[in-house]
Design an enzyme around this catalytic site. Structure first.
Site, PDB file in Angstrom:
ATOM      1  N   LYS A   1       0.838  -1.218   0.000  1.00 27.14           N
ATOM      2  CA  LYS A   1       0.000   0.000   0.000  1.00 27.14           C
ATOM      3  C   LYS A   1       0.869   1.264   0.000  1.00 27.14           C
ATOM      4  CE  LYS A   1      -1.725   1.521   3.996  1.00 27.14           C
ATOM      5  NZ  LYS A   1      -1.375   2.905   4.305  1.00 27.14           N
ATOM      6  N   ASN A   2       1.856   1.302   0.889  1.00 30.08           N
ATOM      7  CA  ASN A   2       2.606   2.550   1.020  1.00 30.08           C
ATOM      8  C   ASN A   2       3.507   2.832  -0.183  1.00 30.08           C
ATOM      9  OD1 ASN A   2       1.301   2.978   3.385  1.00 30.08           O
ATOM     10  ND2 ASN A   2       3.013   2.435   4.719  1.00 30.08           N
TER      11      ASN A   2
ATOM     12  N   ASP B   1       4.905   0.132  12.144  1.00 29.82           N
ATOM     13  CA  ASP B   1       3.616  -0.389  11.663  1.00 29.82           C
ATOM     14  C   ASP B   1       3.393  -1.850  12.047  1.00 29.82           C
ATOM     15  OD1 ASP B   1       3.139   2.085  10.650  1.00 29.82           O
ATOM     16  OD2 ASP B   1       3.235   1.542   8.540  1.00 29.82           O
TER      17      ASP B   1
ATOM     18  N   ARG C   1      -8.651  -0.060   5.245  1.00 33.46           N
ATOM     19  CA  ARG C   1      -7.811   0.948   4.578  1.00 33.46           C
ATOM     20  C   ARG C   1      -6.550   0.300   4.015  1.00 33.46           C
ATOM     21  NH1 ARG C   1      -7.009   6.430   7.860  1.00 33.46           N
ATOM     22  NH2 ARG C   1      -5.639   6.601   6.062  1.00 33.46           N
TER      23      ARG C   1
ATOM     24  N   ARG D   1       2.088  14.135  13.581  1.00 36.78           N
ATOM     25  CA  ARG D   1       2.409  14.015  12.157  1.00 36.78           C
ATOM     26  C   ARG D   1       2.679  15.347  11.439  1.00 36.78           C
ATOM     27  NH1 ARG D   1      -0.710   8.688   9.978  1.00 36.78           N
ATOM     28  NH2 ARG D   1       1.300   8.400   9.017  1.00 36.78           N
TER      29      ARG D   1
ATOM     30  N   CYS E   1      -3.329  12.665  13.260  1.00 35.72           N
ATOM     31  CA  CYS E   1      -4.157  11.466  13.259  1.00 35.72           C
ATOM     32  C   CYS E   1      -3.915  10.703  14.532  1.00 35.72           C
ATOM     33  CB  CYS E   1      -3.939  10.642  12.002  1.00 35.72           C
ATOM     34  SG  CYS E   1      -2.947   9.221  12.243  1.00 35.72           S
TER      35      CYS E   1
HETATM   36  C1  UD1 Z   1       4.867   6.493   6.650  1.00 40.79           C
HETATM   37  C2  UD1 Z   1       3.855   5.372   6.548  1.00 40.79           C
HETATM   38  C3  UD1 Z   1       3.354   4.986   7.933  1.00 40.79           C
HETATM   39  C4  UD1 Z   1       4.541   4.631   8.835  1.00 40.79           C
HETATM   40  C5  UD1 Z   1       5.578   5.730   8.815  1.00 40.79           C
HETATM   41  C6  UD1 Z   1       6.863   5.357   9.567  1.00 40.79           C
HETATM   42  C7  UD1 Z   1       2.864   5.857   4.395  1.00 40.79           C
HETATM   43  C8  UD1 Z   1       1.660   6.283   3.658  1.00 40.79           C
HETATM   44  N1  UD1 Z   1       2.752   5.841   5.721  1.00 40.79           N
HETATM   45  O1  UD1 Z   1       4.177   7.597   7.225  1.00 40.79           O
HETATM   46  O2  UD1 Z   1       2.495   3.864   7.794  1.00 40.79           O
HETATM   47  O3  UD1 Z   1       4.081   4.459  10.169  1.00 40.79           O
HETATM   48  O4  UD1 Z   1       5.954   6.062   7.467  1.00 40.79           O
HETATM   49  O5  UD1 Z   1       7.409   4.201   9.000  1.00 40.79           O
HETATM   50  O6  UD1 Z   1       3.877   5.501   3.815  1.00 40.79           O
HETATM   51  N2  UD1 Z   1       8.232  13.810  10.910  1.00 40.79           N
HETATM   52  C9  UD1 Z   1       8.579  15.113  11.188  1.00 40.79           C
HETATM   53  N3  UD1 Z   1       8.470  16.049  10.172  1.00 40.79           N
HETATM   54  C10 UD1 Z   1       8.049  15.715   8.917  1.00 40.79           C
HETATM   55  C11 UD1 Z   1       7.704  14.381   8.657  1.00 40.79           C
HETATM   56  C12 UD1 Z   1       7.805  13.441   9.677  1.00 40.79           C
HETATM   57  O7  UD1 Z   1       8.955  15.441  12.307  1.00 40.79           O
HETATM   58  O8  UD1 Z   1       7.994  16.605   8.052  1.00 40.79           O
HETATM   59  C13 UD1 Z   1       8.340  12.783  11.992  1.00 40.79           C
HETATM   60  C14 UD1 Z   1       6.994  12.179  12.358  1.00 40.79           C
HETATM   61  O9  UD1 Z   1       6.358  12.933  13.371  1.00 40.79           O
HETATM   62  C15 UD1 Z   1       7.401  10.786  12.829  1.00 40.79           C
HETATM   63  C16 UD1 Z   1       8.623  10.459  11.963  1.00 40.79           C
HETATM   64  O10 UD1 Z   1       9.080  11.686  11.447  1.00 40.79           O
HETATM   65  O11 UD1 Z   1       7.798  10.830  14.165  1.00 40.79           O
HETATM   66  C17 UD1 Z   1       8.357   9.508  10.823  1.00 40.79           C
HETATM   67  O12 UD1 Z   1       7.338  10.032   9.987  1.00 40.79           O
HETATM   68  P1  UD1 Z   1       7.243   9.671   8.415  1.00 40.79           P
HETATM   69  O13 UD1 Z   1       8.322   8.692   8.090  1.00 40.79           O
HETATM   70  O14 UD1 Z   1       7.191  10.938   7.656  1.00 40.79           O
HETATM   71  O15 UD1 Z   1       5.846   8.966   8.328  1.00 40.79           O
HETATM   72  P2  UD1 Z   1       4.795   9.061   7.155  1.00 40.79           P
HETATM   73  O16 UD1 Z   1       5.495   9.230   5.856  1.00 40.79           O
HETATM   74  O17 UD1 Z   1       3.715  10.010   7.526  1.00 40.79           O
END
Ligand code: UD1
Length: 432
Positions: A22-23, A305, A397, A122, A117
């Site tokens: 999915k991701n 996850d 989902r 996030r 969420c």
């Molecule tokens: C993706 C996955 C999600 C998984 C996560 C971590 C998808 C659609 N979702 O989510 O299922 O749990 O990776 O493996 O692929 N952060 C910041 N600033 C940012 C972005 C992130 O501080 O701009 C922090 C977040 O708060 C979190 C960490 O970085 O603590 C990881 O987030 P991120 O890897 O970005 O997760 P997603 O891409 O949202």
């Protein structure tokens, strides 16, 4: 509202075929609109998150043609809008990949600000930092993020936080920039590599995906492609935990064992038997698992996850286990539900201490999010008696035909409308 009604307590056994990731697919579908040529994406999981992103793409004018449940043809030539409404962001947070994709393709994009969420706040500051470094102006107005650039120019970006989303968004925009972009401290998850491979199959020039540094040499245009998504590492890991929790014997087909190393290592350590083949794996467990320490980390560490699923396995381990959640600050909400089953768990900040019990008892539980919902389903399948999982739309989902695949392994599980008391009674009578 649909719910699962489950008669647990059986060892589950048989074969299950794992679907597309999915991701990875979310990043790939966003990338696919960056060319005006036709793109075919295969091995898509048929789950609601993917369907929501396809709707978002249609809503901005992209042509989306479903060939079958797992294949779609897309064409970005007809895209007429660069605004992605809140409706779509609310349904599927990863619609924000359209920010990077539209910025690269059209030089501008307006996307609703993704809200917090249930697993943490996030933030998207790293996405914004990266797009700004490529020369975009970024304005946040009325809960919308507007990005604009006359010309995107290659840059050197060091991410402060390793982020899957930011790595993909920046890679997308940089693919159609001028010059070279170096992104350091990037995420290395298999789906990052898959999105990069897909972009390269469209003519992009991206090197280093899967390492800490990605180098993107911008190209003028991208062309059509036919591409198949990698198998879903988290779906596979979920069925691995199911085998361990139910003392089962499951063969997973269509997987990449290398992507599952952290999960395999942990499950072997606590007592599961795992045999890996080229694109399949057999996992069985015929004894009470031992306790362990689990620390979630970015890839190749233990995936966040998979944290709720391994926690469920450890609820019946011999001894006290510790789980450190290092990615999302609010990912222990499901523990209140697990306690209804007699699990003994205390949470202090980002650490959960699980005192293994001999067995769990059935309960009625609410799925608080996607992965926790799957984990609670495993817990219910483990406990002898009838359990109910509500709010299963979260599970849908990200898991295709979850109940069907579980039935194939011998589970007694039905998807039933919560208002349909007669069906619930019928199920209880049938399985007793
Ligand atoms: C993706 C996955 C999600 C998984 C996560 C971590 C998808 C659609 N979702 O989510 O299922 O749990 O990776 O493996 O692929 N952060 C910041 N600033 C940012 C972005 C992130 O501080 O701009 C922090 C977040 O708060 C979190 C960490 O970085 O603590 C990881 O987030 P991120 O890897 O970005 O997760 P997603 O891409 O949202």
């Amino acid at each position: 509202m649909k719910q699962y009604i489950i008669r647990g307590g059986k060892s589950l056994a048989g074969e299950v075929t794992i679907g597309g990731a999915k991701n990875a697919a979310l990043g790939i579908l966003a990338a696919a609109i960056m060319t005006d040529d036709e793109v075919t994406v295969e091995n898509l999981p048929d789950v609601s998150d993917i369907n929501a992103l396809l709707e978002a793409i249609s809503a901005i004018g992209g042509r989306v043609e479903r060939i079958d449940a797992h294949t779609v043809k897309l064409c970005g030539a007809s895209i007429c809008s660069t605004t992605v409404d809140y409706d779509y962001i609310q349904k599927i947070r990863a619609s924000y990949y359209l920010l990077g994709a539209l910025l690269g393709k059209k030089g501008k994009a307006t996307v609703a600000m993704p809200g917090g969420c249930k697993i943490g706040s996030r933030p998207i500051d790293q996405h914004i930092k990266g797009l700004k470094a490529l020369g975009a102006t970024v304005v946040s107005e009325n809960s919308m993020i507007k990005v604009k650039a006359d010309k995107l120019k290659g840059s050197h970006i060091f991410l402060d936080v390793v982020s899957v989303g930011a790595t993909i968004n920046i890679m997308l925009a940089a693919a159609l920039s001028t010059g070279q972009t170096i992104i350091e401290n990037v995420a290395k998850e298999p789906h990052i590599v898959d999105v990069a491979n897909f972009l390269n199959s469209m003519g992009a020039n991206i090197k280093g995906a899967g390492t800490d540094v990605i180098r993107v040499r911008g190209v003028e245009r991208l062309h059509g492609s036919v591409y198949s998504c990698i198998p879903d590492q988290i779906e596979a890991g979920t069925f691995m935990c199911l085998a361990a929790a139910t003392k089962g014997d499951i063969v997973l087909k269509n997987i990449i064992p290398k992507h599952l190393e952290a999960i395999s290592a942990k499950l072997s350590e606590i007592g599961a038997d795992i045999t890996e083949f080229d694109d399949s794996m057999r996992i069985s467990c015929n004894k009470r698992v031992s306790s362990s320490v689990v620390k979630t980390r970015v890839y190749p560490g233990f995936p966040t996850d998979m944290q709720p699923q391994i926690a469920v396995v450890l609820t019946t381990a011999d001894g006290v286990s510790t789980i450190n959640e290092n990615i999302w600050e609010d990912r222990f909400k499901y523990i209140a539900e697990l306690r209804k089953m007699g699990a003994v768990v205390t949470v202090e900040g980002n650490v959960a201490f699980i005192e293994g019990q001999k067995e769990l008892k059935p309960a009625i539980m609410e799925a608080p999010d996607l992965r926790a919902g799957a984990a609670l389903t495993i817990a219910a399948l483990q406990a002898d008696g009838v359990s109910i999982i509500t709010d299963i739309h979260y599970i849908e989902r990200g898991y295709e035909n979850f109940d069907g695949k579980l039935r194939q392994l011998g589970a007694s599980i039905e998807k039933i409308d919560s208002d349909d008391q007669a069906a619930i009674q019928r199920f209880k009578l049938e399985v007793i």
